[in-house]
Motif scaffolding. Sequence first.
Motif, PDB file in Angstrom:
ATOM      1  N   THR A  18     -38.027  -7.051 -16.012  1.00 57.09           N
ATOM      2  CA  THR A  18     -38.765  -7.120 -14.747  1.00 57.09           C
ATOM      3  C   THR A  18     -40.027  -7.985 -14.796  1.00 57.09           C
ATOM      4  O   THR A  18     -40.199  -8.857 -13.931  1.00 57.09           O
ATOM      5  CB  THR A  18     -39.097  -5.691 -14.265  1.00 57.09           C
ATOM      6  N   PRO A  19     -40.938  -7.806 -15.766  1.00 54.79           N
ATOM      7  CA  PRO A  19     -42.131  -8.685 -15.775  1.00 54.79           C
ATOM      8  C   PRO A  19     -41.762 -10.162 -15.915  1.00 54.79           C
ATOM      9  O   PRO A  19     -42.367 -11.022 -15.261  1.00 54.79           O
ATOM     10  CB  PRO A  19     -42.913  -8.192 -17.004  1.00 54.79           C
ATOM     11  N   ILE A  20     -40.775 -10.455 -16.761  1.00 58.99           N
ATOM     12  CA  ILE A  20     -40.358 -11.851 -16.950  1.00 58.99           C
ATOM     13  C   ILE A  20     -39.756 -12.404 -15.664  1.00 58.99           C
ATOM     14  O   ILE A  20     -40.069 -13.521 -15.232  1.00 58.99           O
ATOM     15  CB  ILE A  20     -39.340 -11.936 -18.109  1.00 58.99           C
ATOM     16  N   LEU A  21     -38.909 -11.608 -15.028  1.00 52.84           N
ATOM     17  CA  LEU A  21     -38.229 -12.056 -13.807  1.00 52.84           C
ATOM     18  C   LEU A  21     -39.234 -12.335 -12.686  1.00 52.84           C
ATOM     19  O   LEU A  21     -39.163 -13.383 -12.026  1.00 52.84           O
ATOM     20  CB  LEU A  21     -37.217 -10.993 -13.375  1.00 52.84           C
ATOM     21  N   LEU A  22     -40.158 -11.409 -12.459  1.00 49.38           N
ATOM     22  CA  LEU A  22     -41.142 -11.593 -11.378  1.00 49.38           C
ATOM     23  C   LEU A  22     -42.010 -12.827 -11.622  1.00 49.38           C
ATOM     24  O   LEU A  22     -42.254 -13.626 -10.706  1.00 49.38           O
ATOM     25  CB  LEU A  22     -42.025 -10.355 -11.259  1.00 49.38           C
ATOM     26  N   ALA A  23     -42.476 -12.985 -12.853  1.00 50.11           N
ATOM     27  CA  ALA A  23     -43.327 -14.139 -13.166  1.00 50.11           C
ATOM     28  C   ALA A  23     -42.543 -15.446 -13.030  1.00 50.11           C
ATOM     29  O   ALA A  23     -43.059 -16.444 -12.514  1.00 50.11           O
ATOM     30  CB  ALA A  23     -43.886 -14.002 -14.578  1.00 50.11           C
ATOM     31  N   ALA A  24     -41.282 -15.443 -13.466  1.00 50.25           N
ATOM     32  CA  ALA A  24     -40.460 -16.654 -13.373  1.00 50.25           C
ATOM     33  C   ALA A  24     -40.191 -17.022 -11.913  1.00 50.25           C
ATOM     34  O   ALA A  24     -40.189 -18.210 -11.553  1.00 50.25           O
ATOM     35  CB  ALA A  24     -39.143 -16.447 -14.118  1.00 50.25           C
ATOM     36  N   LEU A  25     -39.978 -16.027 -11.072  1.00 50.82           N
ATOM     37  CA  LEU A  25     -39.765 -16.309  -9.645  1.00 50.82           C
ATOM     38  C   LEU A  25     -41.031 -16.897  -9.021  1.00 50.82           C
ATOM     39  O   LEU A  25     -40.963 -17.794  -8.170  1.00 50.82           O
ATOM     40  CB  LEU A  25     -39.351 -15.027  -8.914  1.00 50.82           C
ATOM     41  N   GLY A  26     -42.184 -16.384  -9.442  1.00 49.30           N
ATOM     42  CA  GLY A  26     -43.444 -16.951  -8.954  1.00 49.30           C
ATOM     43  C   GLY A  26     -43.613 -18.397  -9.382  1.00 49.30           C
ATOM     44  O   GLY A  26     -44.022 -19.254  -8.597  1.00 49.30           O
ATOM     45  N   ALA A  27     -43.273 -18.678 -10.653  1.00 50.27           N
ATOM     46  CA  ALA A  27     -43.363 -20.058 -11.150  1.00 50.27           C
ATOM     47  C   ALA A  27     -42.396 -20.968 -10.407  1.00 50.27           C
ATOM     48  O   ALA A  27     -42.678 -22.148 -10.178  1.00 50.27           O
ATOM     49  CB  ALA A  27     -43.064 -20.077 -12.644  1.00 50.27           C
ATOM     50  N   SER A  28     -41.250 -20.410 -10.033  1.00 53.11           N
ATOM     51  CA  SER A  28     -40.260 -21.197  -9.284  1.00 53.11           C
ATOM     52  C   SER A  28     -40.825 -21.650  -7.936  1.00 53.11           C
ATOM     53  O   SER A  28     -40.652 -22.797  -7.521  1.00 53.11           O
ATOM     54  CB  SER A  28     -38.998 -20.346  -9.076  1.00 53.11           C
ATOM     55  N   LEU A  29     -41.509 -20.722  -7.256  1.00 54.75           N
ATOM     56  CA  LEU A  29     -42.124 -21.076  -5.969  1.00 54.75           C
ATOM     57  C   LEU A  29     -43.122 -22.220  -6.135  1.00 54.75           C
ATOM     58  O   LEU A  29     -43.153 -23.155  -5.330  1.00 54.75           O
ATOM     59  CB  LEU A  29     -42.832 -19.847  -5.398  1.00 54.75           C
ATOM     60  N   CYS A  30     -43.932 -22.112  -7.191  1.00 57.07           N
ATOM     61  CA  CYS A  30     -44.933 -23.168  -7.432  1.00 57.07           C
ATOM     62  C   CYS A  30     -44.250 -24.498  -7.722  1.00 57.07           C
ATOM     63  O   CYS A  30     -44.671 -25.545  -7.211  1.00 57.07           O
ATOM     64  CB  CYS A  30     -45.840 -22.769  -8.597  1.00 57.07           C
TER      65      CYS A  30
END
Length: 312
Positions: A18-30
């Motif tokens: 979960t922490p990895i997934l949420l952070a990766a999705l945020g990086a994807s938006l950026c």
Amino acid sequence: MDLLFDVNLLNATIRMVTPILLAALGASLCLRAGLFNMSLEGLLLVGAFGAVLGNYVTQNLWLAGLIAIGFSLAFSLVFGYLTIFWRANEIVVAVALNLMATGLTTFLLRSIFDVKGAFYDKDMIGLPHVDIGMLGRIPILGPMFNGQTWIVYFAFLTVILLYVYYYKTVSGFRLQAVGEHYLAAQSIGIRVRAYQFAAVLICGVLCGLAGAQLSLGQVTMFTEGMTSGRGFIALVAMMLGKSGPLGILAASLLFGFMDALSVQLQGFAIPAHITLLLPYLMTLVALFLYQLNQSKRTRRAGHRSSLNEWNT
């Protein structure tokens, strides 16, 4: 072998991914907005600290979650302001924020709680584990997803929401246009800076929740440097998934599985300092394969370009 690969391992994988997934999705938006956000490690760390601080002070999980988001948002604001409005180098700003997060959380840990290394209080409450009822009886999937925190379910819901946003909405197409060609997007009236800033702030929200999952979902405490490189692993997951939500989910699950496996192996008398290397070894292997694939694609593109020039 049955003792190693059981349903508990799958349940732990979902929790740890979960922490990895949420952070990766945020990086994807950026990245889709044209910004390479390397400050995920720092955002996760301050989010984890904010959640524990909020929990200790307010004894309210909702407020603790909001404070975690607030800490990450503050760092995201700095990243967005410097990179979007001042055109500062993204990597330099990200490195500075990561270092600042490490120093700030250590300083606050000693200033507020008067402890070194870690803080734990018996009155703090962790995030509640949700019973999904009848769905929990579905073979394999039920035990995998039952008993997780609400942030875990939110992370998987975010994958679906982001997929719909990227590929089914006008706003999603505009965001990608901003990332692919800044000036072209600006010339047709797209508010480029607004899209970029919104992407950075949403990334901050997701990283705040990811930090809360780390410090209140998996344990109920904060330790210095407790993110242990998960922000950088999330960045690799985003790259392997080519910034697409489904690709990111697949890559994150791989890293989450290795993380859970490293913990499971400790029950087989294997030293922890060896098993804990597994996620990082997987990251190195994944980066090597990614770079190999990129090099092949570059060579093929160069070969096709040479053939076209020869034919003309």
